[in-house]
Design a protein around this motif. Structure first.
Motif, PDB file in Angstrom:
ATOM      1  N   ASN A   1      -2.028   2.060   0.926  1.00 31.04           N
ATOM      2  CA  ASN A   1      -0.931   1.685   0.406  1.00 31.04           C
ATOM      3  C   ASN A   1      -1.014   1.169  -0.822  1.00 31.04           C
ATOM      4  N   ILE A   2      -0.079   1.055  -2.027  1.00 27.78           N
ATOM      5  CA  ILE A   2      -0.164   0.749  -3.250  1.00 27.78           C
ATOM      6  C   ILE A   2      -0.971  -0.732  -3.212  1.00 27.78           C
ATOM      7  N   PRO A   3      -0.232  -1.604  -2.774  1.00 29.66           N
ATOM      8  CA  PRO A   3      -0.885  -2.933  -2.967  1.00 29.66           C
ATOM      9  C   PRO A   3      -2.331  -3.245  -2.548  1.00 29.66           C
ATOM     10  N   LYS A   4      -2.742  -2.676  -1.439  1.00 28.14           N
ATOM     11  CA  LYS A   4      -4.310  -2.390  -0.999  1.00 28.14           C
ATOM     12  C   LYS A   4      -4.997  -1.627  -2.245  1.00 28.14           C
ATOM     13  N   THR A   5      -4.406  -0.527  -2.743  1.00 30.98           N
ATOM     14  CA  THR A   5      -5.225   0.479  -3.739  1.00 30.98           C
ATOM     15  C   THR A   5      -5.433  -0.582  -4.909  1.00 30.98           C
TER      16      THR A   5
END
Lengths: 200, 247
Positions: A100-104
């Protein structure tokens, strides 16, 4: 599922390497044409790391720099940086950091740190602190304000790398999202990103 | 058939020569020898008939790096003997020496490798590496990369033109230009990746990954000079090592 070193190198993964290298070079060129202030020259390496694993990405990074070095040998020592970025992206992907975007974004920062830790010593030891890109100017500013050489190189390369790597990983995230399940299923790490979850 | 003697040498002989230069430059102290290697390389380039490309690539790739490295060392290398001062800028003797040493090394090593690739076709070099034990898959990856790059550049331009036609802006503020990046790169990557499946099928249908010894249409031969020259390099290098560290 346990994987050995050799399992990563199937035919599809190997054929992905030329694409990755070309994406690295073309991405850099596009960033130049559009006069963007960042390099975007590791998108291909990171992409391979995410979908085909760390060792294939290591090879992709190495080949990128070898081919760049044919025309500019200054890139040769930085092959180590590209290889480290590839391995880093591969391991992050293995542990689900591109889902997902935050982890990316977190993995983008981790990759920045890897890039800085590997490239700063090369810059200092091989080129004495500057190679003539934008970060040299920042390094010179830090040095003129009385900082130590190592601190100056580390901080200036962090400043120039962080935006570059975070944007790169986000682009990779959207590209992987756009891939079909049929294609992802043929790659070693593809099952992590398939939309229809298989029973594993 | 290449008629020039230097160009006809085995790729490995030329590659060892670049490594030989690298070795010499790193063991010898001072910048005088390293700088004198450059005219010597120009002479080889002249004899091989590649001096024009060689010099233009050296200028393009190395000149700016050399200047910046030199300026950085001149001003910021720690030292005592101040030669010139203006405000906070100081040129020191130690910095000047270190700058010359570093630039001479970068110039010699960088131009040795540039010369190598001007004198050797990548295809021949990869073939010689394959003879040395590089897996055929590795050779294929390197060579197909070289083919894919120009193809992909053309495709990137096509996609960019197409996106401009449908109204994606490529001029203007930074944000506008950045926004044009994704609609160009994403289709490029996805379409090139789609092509890998076909390539895999083609290669498999030609028994590419079959575990047998492959024959090649492209063969490299070794002449007498290719036997002698590597030995000459080793002898000179060892002699220099002994002179540097034991005498």
């Amino acid at each position: 599922m346990k994987r050995s070193f050799k399992d990563d190198f199937n035919m599809m993964a190997m054929l992905l390497i030329p694409i990755a290298v070309a994406v690295n070079l073309v991405g850099f060129q596009l960033a130049n044409v559009l006069r963007l202030p960042i390099f975007l020259d590791t998108i291909g390496t990171i992409l391979v790391g995410v979908i085909a694993g760390p060792w294939v990405a290591l090879l992709a990074g190495l080949i990128t720099n070898l081919i760049n070095a044919i025309f500019n040998p200054v890139y040769l020592p930085y092959a180590l940086t590209s290889m480290a970025i590839g391995v880093g992206a591969g391991y992050l992907s293995k542990h689900g950091f591109f889902k997902n975007i935050p982890k990316t974004i977190v993995s983008g920062i981790v990759i920045t740190l890897i890039a800085v830790i590997v490239s700063a010593p090369i810059t200092v030891l091989v080129f004495g602190g500057a190679t003539g890109n934008t970060s040299s100017l920042i390094t010179a500013t830090f040095l003129a304000s009385g900082q130590e050489l190592w601190t100056a190189v580390f901080s200036s390369s962090f400043i120039t790398e962080v935006a570059d790597k975070v944007v790169s990983v986000l682009i990779v995230y959207f590209i992987v999202k756009g891939m079909s399940d049929r294609y992802l299923s043929k790659l070693n790490y593809g099952h992590l990103y398939m939309k229809r979850k298989n029973k594993k | 058939m290449k008629h020039n003697f230097l160009l006809r040498l085995h790729p490995m002989t030329k590659f060892y020569f670049s490594l030989f230069i690298l070795g010499i430059v790193l063991i010898l102290p001072g910048y005088a020898v390293a700088f004198s290697i450059f005219p010597f390389l120009i002479l080889i380039a002249l004899l091989a008939g590649v001096s024009k490309e060689f010099l233009s690539i050296v200028l393009k790739a190395l000149l700016s790096v050399l200047i910046i490295v030199f300026i950085m060392q001149m001003f910021f290398y720690p030292g005592e003997n101040i030669l010139w001062e203006w405000g906070f800028l100081q040129i020191k003797q130690e910095g000047l020496n270190y700058g010359l040493l570093l630039t001479s090394r970068i110039l010699a090593i960088g131009s040795a490798f540039i010369l190598f690739f001007r004198m050797t076709e990548v295809r021949d070099f990869v073939k010689s590496l394959e003879d040395k034990g590089l897996p055929p898959m590795g050779a294929y990856v390197v060579l197909s990369t070289l083919q894919i790059i120009p193809e992909m550049r053309r495709q990137a331009n096509t996609i960019m033109e197409a996106q401009k036609t449908r109204g994606v802006e490529t001029e203007g503020s930074l944000l506008v230009r950045a926004k044009a990046f994704i609609p160009t790169l994403t289709p490029l990557i996805l379409s090139s990746i789609a092509g890998t499946e076909e390539r895999a099928i083609t290669l498999e249908s030609r028994a590419f990954s079959a575990p047998v010894k492959k024959t090649s249409l492209h063969q490299l031969t070794k002449s007498g000079a290719d036997q002698v020259l590597p030995i000459v390099y080793v002898i000179i290098f060892v002699a220099l090592l002994i002179w540097r560290f034991f005498l």
